[in-house]
Design a protein around this motif. Sequence first.
Motif, PDB file in Angstrom:
ATOM      1  N   GLU A 124     -25.777 -36.636   7.303  1.00  0.00           N
ATOM      2  CA  GLU A 124     -25.375 -38.046   7.192  1.00  0.00           C
ATOM      3  C   GLU A 124     -26.592 -38.972   7.051  1.00  0.00           C
ATOM      4  O   GLU A 124     -26.471 -40.070   6.514  1.00  0.00           O
ATOM      5  N   ASP A 125     -27.775 -38.482   7.512  1.00  0.00           N
ATOM      6  CA  ASP A 125     -28.993 -39.286   7.336  1.00  0.00           C
ATOM      7  C   ASP A 125     -29.295 -39.532   5.864  1.00  0.00           C
ATOM      8  O   ASP A 125     -29.907 -40.526   5.496  1.00  0.00           O
ATOM      9  N   ASP A 126     -28.870 -38.586   5.023  1.00  0.00           N
ATOM     10  CA  ASP A 126     -29.163 -38.702   3.588  1.00  0.00           C
ATOM     11  C   ASP A 126     -28.203 -39.641   2.865  1.00  0.00           C
ATOM     12  O   ASP A 126     -28.385 -39.931   1.689  1.00  0.00           O
ATOM     13  N   LEU A 127     -27.185 -40.106   3.589  1.00  0.00           N
ATOM     14  CA  LEU A 127     -26.172 -40.957   2.955  1.00  0.00           C
ATOM     15  C   LEU A 127     -26.755 -42.283   2.463  1.00  0.00           C
ATOM     16  O   LEU A 127     -26.305 -42.823   1.454  1.00  0.00           O
ATOM     17  N   ALA A 128     -27.760 -42.786   3.184  1.00  0.00           N
ATOM     18  CA  ALA A 128     -28.353 -44.059   2.785  1.00  0.00           C
ATOM     19  C   ALA A 128     -28.956 -43.932   1.386  1.00  0.00           C
ATOM     20  O   ALA A 128     -28.807 -44.818   0.545  1.00  0.00           O
ATOM     21  N   LYS A 129     -29.608 -42.789   1.154  1.00  0.00           N
ATOM     22  CA  LYS A 129     -30.222 -42.528  -0.155  1.00  0.00           C
ATOM     23  C   LYS A 129     -29.171 -42.322  -1.233  1.00  0.00           C
ATOM     24  O   LYS A 129     -29.361 -42.645  -2.378  1.00  0.00           O
TER      25      LYS A 129
ATOM     26  N   PRO B 209     -25.337 -42.849  -1.371  1.00  0.00           N
ATOM     27  CA  PRO B 209     -24.085 -43.291  -0.734  1.00  0.00           C
ATOM     28  C   PRO B 209     -22.828 -42.682  -1.339  1.00  0.00           C
ATOM     29  O   PRO B 209     -21.778 -42.695  -0.707  1.00  0.00           O
TER      30      PRO B 209
END
Length: 435
Positions: free
Chosen positions: A204-209, A211
């Motif tokens: 989920e940390d990669d979601l910002a990159k 979306p």
Amino acid sequence: RVLVGTKVDESHANWVTAYNMLTGIRVSVSRTNAKLDRELTDADFDAKQKSTFDITGNELVPSAKYDFKFKDYAPWVFRRLRALFRLDPADYLVSLTGKYILSELGSPGKSGSFFYFSRDYKYIIKTIHHSEHKFLRKILKDYYTHVQDNPNSLLSQFYGLHRVKMPYGKKIHFVVMNNLFPPHRDIHTTFDLKGSTIGRDYREDDLAKNPRATLKDLNWLRRQQQLALGIQKKQLFLEQLQRDVVLLKRLQIMDYSLLVGIHDLSRGNEENLRDKTLQVFNPGGEKSAEDDPQSALLRTPSKLENVRKARELRQMIRQERPVPMGQALDKMPDELREGHSRPGFVFNQDDGGFRATHEDNSPAEEIYYLGVIDCLTHYGIIKKIEHFWKGLSSDRTQISALPPDEYGDRFYNFIEGITMSAEEGRREAQRKDQE
Ligand code: ATP
Ligand code: CA
Ligand code: CA
């Protein structure tokens, strides 16, 4: 995983392949459509028609820009399937070949398949492995019968099965299928659910990159998400899913998933329709001067002109005349909108999707776009080996490669378990707390 891709134009590495795919589809589909309809025969399921394209052409095949060979598999069966799925024959060709531009998703999965969207975002071309191709031909009759008996099937809708081969190139097999997601609505969250937990997690940390990434089973569970359907819609959905899974089990298929796209009505569309259209047609992200909405607006032909062009193009397709390269057909937003409401289909009844409901069947704030995808993996020898090796190290029932019966049961039970209205979900949570 980003659902808009890179525009495939003449500068793109796969331009020639894409161009040949579309040319082959246009010529072979219009050839089949030009004939009088008739009942299917057993031979239609095994049929294949080969065409050789070159720059001169002949009385059967119009001239093409490049030399290539094209094979059309079971053309009459797919013509019938397109009719069962209520596609207009001319619109189908206009969407795919009205302008020879696709957008490429590249190869999002482990399988190495490539995905292309038609310009209007309605259709997906997926390249498939030779084993998947052979398998689809083998099960085509069962698939056809199932679609006939289940007009609301959630399974991928196959509209065509083809092959291209360039000189000295390898054979490329591909299917044309429905894009589950609508061109006119933002999908705020996407899940690909298998009912397995091992490795089924997107960081989920990669979601910002990223979306628009596709989330998986563990993300769903962690977020305590529900497929919020009240009593009536829940029953419609689960009954159809059950019937589809029965077929998949019988055909020894596994590794499929339920793709769930969620549009949150309270968030609405971030971009207005015109911007969205541009984004879809000019995907890739980096905006060149050409992609600038302002200048695009200047280039956009008038609605009247579009209607005239569309009519001309349909005429040409009906008459099997070659469509000139670069024939522009910029669909207007309201045409896109109309194109995506599919009256008569249960799971497309609410703006192309299936709106969430409360327990009392009153509408809730989300629209779901749902379907069972990636359903051409036969439980063959490769999966048996994978199952054996992974089984040595993990909990056997949780890995994704299970025999088809177990896979289907686990899949169905998982989806059934998460399908409940918000009210039902709250009661469930209370009950769990008390235990
Ligand atoms: P793998 O076998 O590794 O799972 P694959 O190459 O067979 O990968 P799929 O599972 O068919 O690929 O699809 C990969 C992703 O592409 C899906 O998770 C989904 O995000 C998107 N996708 C596939 N089919 C559709 C469809 N019909 N409509 C919308 N999106 C789709
Ligand atoms: Ca998959
Ligand atoms: Ca696959």
